[in-house]
Motif scaffolding. Structure first.
Motif, PDB file in Angstrom:
ATOM      1  N   CYS A  46       8.463  -3.863  -3.005  1.00  0.00           N
ATOM      2  CA  CYS A  46       7.260  -3.428  -3.735  1.00  0.00           C
ATOM      3  C   CYS A  46       7.586  -2.305  -4.719  1.00  0.00           C
ATOM      4  O   CYS A  46       7.042  -2.265  -5.833  1.00  0.00           O
ATOM      5  CB  CYS A  46       6.187  -2.990  -2.754  1.00  0.00           C
ATOM      6  SG  CYS A  46       5.527  -4.331  -1.736  1.00  0.00           S
ATOM      7  N   LEU A  47       8.460  -1.396  -4.334  1.00  0.00           N
ATOM      8  CA  LEU A  47       8.870  -0.335  -5.258  1.00  0.00           C
ATOM      9  C   LEU A  47       9.588  -0.914  -6.472  1.00  0.00           C
ATOM     10  O   LEU A  47       9.347  -0.486  -7.610  1.00  0.00           O
ATOM     11  CB  LEU A  47       9.775   0.667  -4.539  1.00  0.00           C
ATOM     12  CG  LEU A  47       9.087   1.612  -3.550  1.00  0.00           C
ATOM     13  CD1 LEU A  47      10.119   2.371  -2.726  1.00  0.00           C
ATOM     14  CD2 LEU A  47       8.161   2.593  -4.277  1.00  0.00           C
ATOM     15  N   ARG A  48      10.441  -1.887  -6.249  1.00  0.00           N
ATOM     16  CA  ARG A  48      11.123  -2.533  -7.376  1.00  0.00           C
ATOM     17  C   ARG A  48      10.124  -3.283  -8.251  1.00  0.00           C
ATOM     18  O   ARG A  48      10.292  -3.357  -9.475  1.00  0.00           O
ATOM     19  CB  ARG A  48      12.207  -3.473  -6.857  1.00  0.00           C
ATOM     20  CG  ARG A  48      13.359  -2.735  -6.160  1.00  0.00           C
ATOM     21  CD  ARG A  48      14.380  -3.692  -5.593  1.00  0.00           C
ATOM     22  NE  ARG A  48      15.413  -2.968  -4.836  1.00  0.00           N
ATOM     23  CZ  ARG A  48      15.746  -3.228  -3.586  1.00  0.00           C
ATOM     24  NH1 ARG A  48      15.139  -4.205  -2.924  1.00  0.00           N
ATOM     25  NH2 ARG A  48      16.683  -2.537  -2.971  1.00  0.00           N
ATOM     26  N   SER A  49       9.090  -3.837  -7.631  1.00  0.00           N
ATOM     27  CA  SER A  49       8.063  -4.539  -8.401  1.00  0.00           C
ATOM     28  C   SER A  49       7.274  -3.574  -9.273  1.00  0.00           C
ATOM     29  O   SER A  49       6.912  -3.898 -10.410  1.00  0.00           O
ATOM     30  CB  SER A  49       7.117  -5.288  -7.451  1.00  0.00           C
ATOM     31  OG  SER A  49       7.799  -6.299  -6.751  1.00  0.00           O
ATOM     32  N   ILE A  50       7.013  -2.374  -8.769  1.00  0.00           N
ATOM     33  CA  ILE A  50       6.355  -1.340  -9.576  1.00  0.00           C
ATOM     34  C   ILE A  50       7.273  -0.936 -10.730  1.00  0.00           C
ATOM     35  O   ILE A  50       6.851  -0.829 -11.880  1.00  0.00           O
ATOM     36  CB  ILE A  50       5.995  -0.126  -8.704  1.00  0.00           C
ATOM     37  CG1 ILE A  50       4.910  -0.502  -7.687  1.00  0.00           C
ATOM     38  CG2 ILE A  50       5.522   1.044  -9.570  1.00  0.00           C
ATOM     39  CD1 ILE A  50       4.634   0.571  -6.655  1.00  0.00           C
ATOM     40  N   ARG A  72       0.832  -1.208   0.000  1.00  0.00           N
ATOM     41  CA  ARG A  72       0.000   0.000   0.000  1.00  0.00           C
ATOM     42  C   ARG A  72       0.871   1.265   0.000  1.00  0.00           C
ATOM     43  O   ARG A  72       0.618   2.218  -0.743  1.00  0.00           O
ATOM     44  CB  ARG A  72      -0.914  -0.011   1.224  1.00  0.00           C
ATOM     45  CG  ARG A  72      -1.753   1.243   1.423  1.00  0.00           C
ATOM     46  CD  ARG A  72      -2.824   1.365   0.391  1.00  0.00           C
ATOM     47  NE  ARG A  72      -3.660   2.548   0.627  1.00  0.00           N
ATOM     48  CZ  ARG A  72      -4.723   2.856  -0.102  1.00  0.00           C
ATOM     49  NH1 ARG A  72      -5.086   2.072  -1.098  1.00  0.00           N
ATOM     50  NH2 ARG A  72      -5.421   3.931   0.153  1.00  0.00           N
ATOM     51  N   MET A  73       1.913   1.280   0.839  1.00  0.00           N
ATOM     52  CA  MET A  73       2.759   2.468   0.933  1.00  0.00           C
ATOM     53  C   MET A  73       3.530   2.705  -0.360  1.00  0.00           C
ATOM     54  O   MET A  73       3.705   3.850  -0.786  1.00  0.00           O
ATOM     55  CB  MET A  73       3.703   2.357   2.131  1.00  0.00           C
ATOM     56  CG  MET A  73       2.992   2.507   3.470  1.00  0.00           C
ATOM     57  SD  MET A  73       4.102   2.619   4.909  1.00  0.00           S
ATOM     58  CE  MET A  73       4.643   0.916   5.066  1.00  0.00           C
ATOM     59  N   ALA A  74       3.985   1.626  -0.982  1.00  0.00           N
ATOM     60  CA  ALA A  74       4.693   1.777  -2.258  1.00  0.00           C
ATOM     61  C   ALA A  74       3.775   2.380  -3.307  1.00  0.00           C
ATOM     62  O   ALA A  74       4.159   3.311  -4.040  1.00  0.00           O
ATOM     63  CB  ALA A  74       5.217   0.418  -2.727  1.00  0.00           C
ATOM     64  N   ALA A  75       2.559   1.862  -3.388  1.00  0.00           N
ATOM     65  CA  ALA A  75       1.595   2.399  -4.358  1.00  0.00           C
ATOM     66  C   ALA A  75       1.264   3.854  -4.048  1.00  0.00           C
ATOM     67  O   ALA A  75       1.117   4.679  -4.959  1.00  0.00           O
ATOM     68  CB  ALA A  75       0.325   1.554  -4.345  1.00  0.00           C
ATOM     69  N   TYR A  76       1.194   4.180  -2.780  1.00  0.00           N
ATOM     70  CA  TYR A  76       0.835   5.547  -2.374  1.00  0.00           C
ATOM     71  C   TYR A  76       1.901   6.550  -2.813  1.00  0.00           C
ATOM     72  O   TYR A  76       1.583   7.574  -3.431  1.00  0.00           O
ATOM     73  CB  TYR A  76       0.652   5.609  -0.857  1.00  0.00           C
ATOM     74  CG  TYR A  76       0.082   6.917  -0.374  1.00  0.00           C
ATOM     75  CD1 TYR A  76      -1.282   7.066  -0.132  1.00  0.00           C
ATOM     76  CD2 TYR A  76       0.898   8.033  -0.151  1.00  0.00           C
ATOM     77  CE1 TYR A  76      -1.809   8.262   0.310  1.00  0.00           C
ATOM     78  CE2 TYR A  76       0.381   9.231   0.284  1.00  0.00           C
ATOM     79  CZ  TYR A  76      -0.979   9.337   0.511  1.00  0.00           C
ATOM     80  OH  TYR A  76      -1.500  10.539   0.934  1.00  0.00           O
ATOM     81  N   VAL A  77       3.174   6.276  -2.487  1.00  0.00           N
ATOM     82  CA  VAL A  77       4.202   7.279  -2.782  1.00  0.00           C
ATOM     83  C   VAL A  77       4.401   7.455  -4.285  1.00  0.00           C
ATOM     84  O   VAL A  77       4.650   8.574  -4.756  1.00  0.00           O
ATOM     85  CB  VAL A  77       5.546   6.946  -2.098  1.00  0.00           C
ATOM     86  CG1 VAL A  77       5.408   7.011  -0.589  1.00  0.00           C
ATOM     87  CG2 VAL A  77       6.084   5.594  -2.527  1.00  0.00           C
ATOM     88  N   VAL A  78       4.279   6.358  -5.047  1.00  0.00           N
ATOM     89  CA  VAL A  78       4.442   6.476  -6.492  1.00  0.00           C
ATOM     90  C   VAL A  78       3.243   7.185  -7.109  1.00  0.00           C
ATOM     91  O   VAL A  78       3.402   8.051  -7.985  1.00  0.00           O
ATOM     92  CB  VAL A  78       4.644   5.095  -7.139  1.00  0.00           C
ATOM     93  CG1 VAL A  78       4.725   5.221  -8.660  1.00  0.00           C
ATOM     94  CG2 VAL A  78       5.919   4.434  -6.604  1.00  0.00           C
TER      95      VAL A  78
END
Length: 314
Positions: A296-300, A266-272
């Protein structure tokens, strides 16, 4: 910035490290380890992963004066910093000596819900991520009481009291063992700490990094933030890749899985999703969240995790 130097590893070890890094389910760990059960495979994988990561991974370097790891997505650098969020004066002063300067330099700064209130309530430009409120809503789907969902309220209250008592006993035991370090040395303290960990922690603690060593490192970093990099490094080498830890915890406590590893996604999706202009984005989270958030950021970045349907909780 180079995070790993896999030349330190043999070709076989590099293949093993890559296989664990690419695994997304616990059944794969059974195949990788040759264990007879998922439980045995999980613990065997953690031991091997930790050894390989410690040999290949460099400790985090300061980025803008603050230890962390960075992931670049579409030309924007997302830097994740793990802290203790213990509320100590030392950590508060440390963060407040760095973060306002990041904002002044044009960086976007986000923090896990609760951290802003603790450290930055009067600091402009520091925003909370919508993670805890989202997780509480998701946890309600499991009844809001973890493994006791559907149990009578009295039973749930008794269980909560027992859990609090165990947590208190664990912390006091860990503290006593750490205090004995001066008399008996590091090796004895670690050995005794490992024994205490085996008796005073359960399956859910394994996937959230609750043990003697994390207790000691967290307390040291809370008292003197110069040790934050060591705390971050411990979680980075101790926790398996996010999908594996999340799957393990979901099998023991689905609600807690959402409240911990689910929040990383959730946090990764939020900041991006929320970053539009800043070339550099800093995310400040509890140190145990840092490895999962980076995953998660690397996955995005790599297209393995979509954020197209991201939306705020009403």
């Amino acid at each position: 910035m180079t995070e790993t130097d896999e030349s330190r590893l043999s070709e076989r070890d590099r293949r093993r490290l890559a296989a664990f890094a690419e695994a997304t389910d616990l059944e794969t760990l059974v195949q990788l380890t040759g264990a007879h059960s998922i439980d045995d495979a999980y613990f065997a994988a953690k031991a091997e992963w930790t050894d390989l990561r410690r040999r290949a991974l460099d400790p985090p370097e300061p980025i803008d004066g603050f230890p962390g790891r960075a992931v670049e997505i579409d030309g924007h650098q997302f830097v994740v910093h793990g802290i203790t969020h213990a509320g100590t004066d030392a950590e508060r002063e440390y963060l407040r000596s760095i973060v306002p300067g990041l904002v002044a330099d044009g960086a976007a700064v986000y923090c896990e819900q609760g951290i802003r209130t603790m450290y930055f309530e009067d600091v402009g430009g520091v925003c909370e991520m919508d993670d805890l409120r989202w997780a509480m809503d998701r946890a309600d789907e499991y009844g809001g009481d973890g493994n006791l969902r559907g149990a009578p309220a009295m039973v749930a209250d008794v269980a909560e009291s027992a859990t609090d008592a165990l947590d208190d006993l664990r912390d006091r035991s860990f503290s006593s063992i750490d205090s004995a370090r001066r008399l008996y040395g590091d090796r004895f303290a670690r050995a005794l700490g490992d024994v205490a960990t085996s008796f005073l922690t359960g399956p859910t603690d394994r996937s959230t990094g609750v043990d003697f060593e994390s207790f000691v490192r967290s307390n040291r970093a809370a008292a003197d933030p110069v040790h934050l990099g060591n705390l971050q490094y411990y979680y980075e080498t101790r926790l398996l890749p996010q999908p594996l830890e999340r799957a393990w915890l979901a099998g023991h406590d689905p609600e807690l899985s959402v409240l911990t590893h689910g929040r990383n996604e959730r946090m990764a999706a939020y900041v991006v999703s929320h970053n539009r202009d800043a070339d550099r984005v800093h995310a400040i989270v509890g140190a145990a969240h840092q490895p999962g958030l980076l995953y998660c950021l690397r996955s995005i970045r790599d297209g393995r995790l979509s954020i197209d349907d991201f939306d705020l909780v009403d």
